[in-house]
Design an enzyme around this catalytic site. Structure first.
Site, PDB file in Angstrom:
ATOM      1  N   GLN A   1      59.171  19.836  -9.373  1.00 42.58           N
ATOM      2  CA  GLN A   1      59.573  20.999  -8.582  1.00 42.58           C
ATOM      3  C   GLN A   1      58.425  21.465  -7.682  1.00 42.58           C
ATOM      4  O   GLN A   1      57.307  21.674  -8.144  1.00 42.58           O
ATOM      5  CB  GLN A   1      59.993  22.125  -9.548  1.00 42.58           C
ATOM      6  CG  GLN A   1      60.765  23.249  -8.908  1.00 42.58           C
ATOM      7  CD  GLN A   1      62.131  22.838  -8.378  1.00 42.58           C
ATOM      8  OE1 GLN A   1      62.806  21.986  -8.947  1.00 42.58           O
ATOM      9  NE2 GLN A   1      62.530  23.415  -7.267  1.00 42.58           N
TER      10      GLN A   1
ATOM     11  N   ASP B   1      64.472  12.641  -5.445  1.00 44.20           N
ATOM     12  CA  ASP B   1      64.197  13.524  -4.299  1.00 44.20           C
ATOM     13  C   ASP B   1      64.055  12.714  -3.005  1.00 44.20           C
ATOM     14  O   ASP B   1      64.123  13.275  -1.912  1.00 44.20           O
ATOM     15  CB  ASP B   1      62.846  14.230  -4.513  1.00 44.20           C
ATOM     16  CG  ASP B   1      62.978  15.676  -4.940  1.00 44.20           C
ATOM     17  OD1 ASP B   1      64.010  16.293  -4.617  1.00 44.20           O
ATOM     18  OD2 ASP B   1      62.036  16.183  -5.566  1.00 44.20           O
TER      19      ASP B   1
ATOM     20  N   LYS C   1      70.997  23.618 -10.387  1.00 38.04           N
ATOM     21  CA  LYS C   1      71.049  22.165 -10.591  1.00 38.04           C
ATOM     22  C   LYS C   1      71.669  21.827 -11.939  1.00 38.04           C
ATOM     23  O   LYS C   1      72.446  20.879 -12.052  1.00 38.04           O
ATOM     24  CB  LYS C   1      69.632  21.586 -10.520  1.00 38.04           C
ATOM     25  CG  LYS C   1      69.086  21.554  -9.111  1.00 38.04           C
ATOM     26  CD  LYS C   1      67.767  20.826  -9.084  1.00 38.04           C
ATOM     27  CE  LYS C   1      66.732  21.649  -8.390  1.00 38.04           C
ATOM     28  NZ  LYS C   1      65.419  21.054  -8.333  1.00 38.04           N
TER      29      LYS C   1
HETATM   30  N1  GUN Z   1      61.630  22.975  -4.159  1.00 39.99           N
HETATM   31  C1  GUN Z   1      62.567  23.454  -3.313  1.00 39.99           C
HETATM   32  N2  GUN Z   1      63.403  22.466  -2.921  1.00 39.99           N
HETATM   33  C2  GUN Z   1      62.995  21.337  -3.538  1.00 39.99           C
HETATM   34  C3  GUN Z   1      63.462  20.003  -3.552  1.00 39.99           C
HETATM   35  O1  GUN Z   1      64.435  19.634  -2.885  1.00 39.99           O
HETATM   36  N3  GUN Z   1      62.762  19.135  -4.332  1.00 39.99           N
HETATM   37  C4  GUN Z   1      61.681  19.518  -5.057  1.00 39.99           C
HETATM   38  N4  GUN Z   1      61.052  18.591  -5.790  1.00 39.99           N
HETATM   39  N5  GUN Z   1      61.214  20.757  -5.073  1.00 39.99           N
HETATM   40  C5  GUN Z   1      61.871  21.668  -4.322  1.00 39.99           C
END
Ligand code: GUN
Length: 304
Positions: free
Chosen positions: A121, A144, A77
């Protein structure tokens, strides 16, 4: 045009109806949808849009603990944010952080006007109620797209901030020029993060959607009739060649670590020559991250 010419020759045998926009370098005789390349083009588009803002968008990723898979995803990211002209910051806390402490962190982030979007996360440690945390996020900063307000808007087709993986799959289908009208889609998986929201997006876009799970009885009877199969079951190799008709499109959202290697939910090797298919890795994953950056741009623009 070079790519498309090549693909026409190769596809002649199986008379594939789907075509890929010549703009994207599609690998392996165009049967493979190159999510990495499409995602990169989207990040470049986001960069152009972020340049029009008065302030650089800023996203924070909150991680409790040091799960290596989460850290690897977070690094990806960070790299994507840099390409898209977005400030990315990881805020890492102890895995022992309590639910109340995490709620306080969420409140800080909600109130910090220099932060336009943030994500918590997942998965969170088991002592924390994930729903309580997600619901505490200001929906305007919920990049998200997980809060009930944003999910509700997605249901109605009015959401600004749409969950990143479902949004990424919709964009992959669009960029791959897959037909909408009359096509039957089988969605395998019914999670809150992928299967449920993606089914709604597909329905809103005019597709006929059948939702199954990995436990659906005689699942092959559904998949063999599908023009498009999307699988997000977390069950490596679930979709086998005898479950898919030739020329189908397969979108593999699966991502499971098996003996140190990431595997999708589809028997890719058996199907890559007869279907239009996404690889794992390099298919849906980069699209999810690109959509997170697009959402951060949208959130920042809305807050300026
Ligand atoms: N963990 C794995 N994929 C994601 C996601 O798309 N968003 C979040 N917040 N945690 C994750």
């Amino acid at each position: 045009m070079e790519n498309r010419k090549k693909s026409t020759t190769k596809l002649g045998i199986c008379e594939k109806i789907h075509t890929i926009q010549a703009f994207y370098p599609i690998t392996k005789e165009t049967m493979i949808i190159d999510g990495k390349s499409i995602a990169h083009s989207i990040l470049m588009e986001v960069l152009e849009k972020t340049k029009t803002l008065t302030t650089k968008p800023r996203i924070v990723d909150v991680l409790l603990g040091d799960n290596p898979a989460s850290l690897s995803y977070i690094r990806q990211k960070g790299r994507s944010a840099e390409i898209a002209g977005i400030d990315f910051e990881l805020r890492q806390f102890s895995a022992d952080t309590t639910e109340d402490e995490l709620l306080t962190i969420v409140e800080w982030l909600n109130n910090d006007s220099n932060i336009h979007g943030f994500i918590i996360q997942l998965p969170l440690p088991p002592h924390i109620n994930t729903n309580n945390i997600i619901e505490a996020i200001d929906p305007r900063k919920d990049v998200d797209g997980f809060t009930s307000q944003n999910i509700g808007k997605l249901f109605l087709g009015t959401a600004d901030l749409v969950s990143c993986t479902p949004k990424g799959v919709m964009r992959l289908l669009k960029e791959s020029d897959v037909k909408i009208q009359g096509e039957n889609i089988v969605m395998i998986g019914k999670s809150n993060i992928v299967g449920k929201p993606l089914s709604l997006l597909l329905m809103n876009a005019g597709w006929t959607v059948t939702v199954c799970s990995k436990d659906t009885k005689n699942i092959a009877e559904f998949t063999r009739n599908a023009d498009i199969i999307i699988v997000a079951a977390g069950s490596p190799g679930l979709v086998k060649k005898n479950m898919v008709r030739p020329n189908a499109t397969i979108i593999d959202v699966g991502c499971t670590l098996v003996n140190g290697k990431i595997r999708g939910d589809v028997d890719f090797e058996a199907l890559e020559s007869t279907c239009l298919i996404t690889p794992v890795p390099g298919g849906v994953g980069p699209m999810t991250v690109a959509m997170l950056m697009e959402n951060t741009f949208i959130a920042a623009k809305n807050q300026m």
